[in-house]
Design a protein around this motif. Structure first.
Motif, mmCIF file in Angstrom:
data_model
loop_
_atom_site.group_PDB
_atom_site.id
_atom_site.type_symbol
_atom_site.label_atom_id
_atom_site.label_comp_id
_atom_site.label_asym_id
_atom_site.label_seq_id
_atom_site.Cartn_x
_atom_site.Cartn_y
_atom_site.Cartn_z
ATOM 1 N N GLN A 1 8.693 -4.896 -1.963
ATOM 2 C CA GLN A 1 7.689 -3.929 -1.491
ATOM 3 C C GLN A 1 7.270 -2.994 -2.602
ATOM 4 N N MET A 2 8.265 -2.542 -3.365
ATOM 5 C CA MET A 2 7.964 -1.604 -4.441
ATOM 6 C C MET A 2 7.106 -2.293 -5.510
ATOM 7 N N ARG B 1 2.339 -11.130 -10.374
ATOM 8 C CA ARG B 1 1.999 -11.368 -8.972
ATOM 9 C C ARG B 1 1.967 -12.868 -8.734
ATOM 10 N N ALA C 1 5.192 -4.884 -5.084
ATOM 11 C CA ALA C 1 3.862 -5.190 -4.534
ATOM 12 C C ALA C 1 2.936 -3.982 -4.644
ATOM 13 N N ASP C 2 3.517 -2.796 -4.640
ATOM 14 C CA ASP C 2 2.709 -1.572 -4.722
ATOM 15 C C ASP C 2 2.286 -1.230 -6.152
ATOM 16 N N ASP D 1 0.398 -1.125 -9.626
ATOM 17 C CA ASP D 1 -0.936 -1.444 -10.105
ATOM 18 C C ASP D 1 -0.774 -2.537 -11.171
#
Ligand SMILES: Cc1ncc(COP(=O)(O)O)c(C=O)c1O
Length: 484
Positions: A313-314, A231, A316-317, A319
């Protein structure tokens, strides 16, 4: 399928689900996300085939399945952007412009940060090199960089005033060297990689951003390797510019990105002079526009940008705990296994353990991404790579990784090997690599290899490509390899 001869760790008996489920590498028993091509078969030189073990994510990662599905969904609506009044044009324009916001969110960008779509990280950094601030028409400062950089974050700065620093044997001492150089004054930009493409070691970007700012410089982070693995939050870390590539982020459709503070970008030399980048053009003069369009002359890569945004987006989702645990399990398994094989050396730049990534806290494996660099005593790296491919169906990278100064300094002027992995990887990929290397050490090569056009290839190679691919493996590398 090749036979695993690598002596598995006691808690991991290879090939059994039960074994996988109960050992400390269980987090990597399965891929974390579906990617295209995960089950392709690679023909083997001695006959038969094996599931292709893709350990070359660091060069180009496979597409996420959600990305390819998304592209299929939007493809019928693909049309011109920005200038068309038609229904499909309007949809394409909205997809393209919306992709900027999605990417900005993904990297924790500030609301006014520019998000410029480029071809790749190389393109992004070259773009920034044309936007360095001027004073009285001359560069206002110098660019500072380390000798560990990928050429993409090294060569663009050689065309502008610059200084370089040789990294020390520890990260802490390297930061001290950068501090000393910044303290001498006159640096306008610190250009640093987020994670080494050679060894996977992560640099402390939050601390480096603070350091640069303390001495009045800005920082650009080459996140080509970091973004697919950690991240990132450029606002929290106070990073001024960030560059990365879609093809390393599971969106191999030709787009990259530069995100960052708009003032330099709005005043800089337009990266691609042409349609869309101007307010007004006359026969022999022009007024350039500001904003991303200033640098995106010509028809943009709408589908590439859309794919990149969908991939972010994927990701960012995900865990983060699961994500890092998956990657760290493969990495630990591989590094521990490599260290147990006689004659195999694992390479790293720094002796001190890399610190946790700024936005990743103390998640497992935070200090190194899914990249492992090694060499095998007595064998050229290229020969090992050819052997692993031909006899075991494994794809990895050999050479100097477009980081020639670093490889020379590490005492590897002829190159080494790099295994890299990501969301679509599984422990079995690492197990296959270890088995192949163990077999090489124990019984040697199982085939003859020759150098053809500068690359090791199997002799008398009769394997064929799919019918739609033009070359057979024996002629594929006909051009001398210049991209090592
Ligand atoms: C750290 C790093 N920076 C920059 C690049 C260049 O990326 P691209 O070829 O997508 O421009 C790479 C590619 O390997 C890389 O690993």
């Amino acid at each position: 399928m090749t036979t695993a001869v690598f002596p598995a760790a006691p808690e991991f008996r290879s090939g059994t689900d039960a074994g996988r489920a109960n050992h400390r590498f269980a987090a990597a028993a399965r891929p974390l996300a579906a990617v295209t091509g995960a089950e392709i078969q690679a023909p083997l030189i001695q006959g038969g085939s094996a599931r292709y073990a893709n350990l070359d994510y660091g060069a180009s990662a496979p597409a996420l399945s959600v990305v390819s599905a998304y592209l299929n969904e939007i493809l019928p609506y693909y049309a011109s952007v920005h200038r068309g009044a038609g229904y499909a044009s309007q949809i394409s324009t909205s997809v393209y412009e919306n992709a900027r916001d999605i990417v900005r969110d993904f990297v924790g960008g500030r609301p006014d940060d520019s998000v410029i779509f480029t071809r790749n990280t190389t393109d992004s950094l070259n773009l920034l090199a044309g936007c360095l601030p001027l004073r009285d028409g001359r560069p206002a400062g110098e660019v500072l960089y380390l000798d560990i950089e990928h050429h993409a974050n090294l060569l663009p700065w050689q065309n502008v005033p610059h200084r370089s620093v040789v990294a020390a044997t520890t990260l802490a001492a390297t930061v001290d060297r950068l501090r000393d150089e910044l303290a001498r004054g006159g640096i306008s930009l610190l250009a640093v990689t987020g994670a080494s493409n050679v060894t996977g070691e992560i640099l402390p970007i939050r601390a480096l951003a603070a350091l640069a700012h303390e001495y009045g410089a800005r920082i650009v982070v080459d996140a080509a390797q970091l973004a697919p693995h950690r991240r990132i939050n450029i606002d929290a870390d106070d990073v001024d510019y960030l560059a990365f590539s879609g093809h390393k982020l599971y969106a191999p459709f030709g787009a990259g990105v530069l995100v960052g503070r708009p003032d330099w970008l709005d005043a800089g030399t337009p990266h691609l002079a042409g349609g869309g980048a101007v307010k007004d053009a006359r026969l022999d003069s022009v007024s350039w526009t500001t904003g991303p369009a200033r640098h995106e002359g010509g028809s943009p890569n709408v589908l590439g940008a859309a794919a990149l945004a969908r991939a972010t987006q994927m990701i960012a989702d995900l865990d983060t705990g699961q994500w890092y645990a998956h990657e760290d399990a493969i990495r630990s398994f591989l590094v521990e296994g490599l260290r147990r094989i006689n004659g195999v050396t694992v390479h790293q730049i720094f002796d001190d353990p890399a610190p946790a990534p700024s936005a990743g806290g103390d998640e497992p494996g935070a200090g190194t991404i899914g990249v492992v660099n090694f060499s095998v005593e007595g064998y050229d790296a290229g020969l090992v790579a050819a052997y692993l491919s031909a006899e075991h169906g494994i794809g990895l990278r050999d050479g100097r990784f477009c980081a020639h100064p670093l490889l020379k300094r590490l005492g590897l002027p002829a190159g080494s090997l790099r295994a890299s992995f990501g969301l679509g990887s599984r422990l079995e990929d690492a197990e296959r690599l270890l088995a192949g290397l163990q077999q090489l050490r124990q019984t040697g090569l199982g085939w003859d290899y020759v150098v053809d056009a500068g690359r090791w290839v199997p002799a008398n190679d009769t394997r064929s490509y799919p019918h739609w691919a033009p070359n057979t493996p024996g002629t594929a590398g006909a051009a001398p390899c210049t991209v090592d």
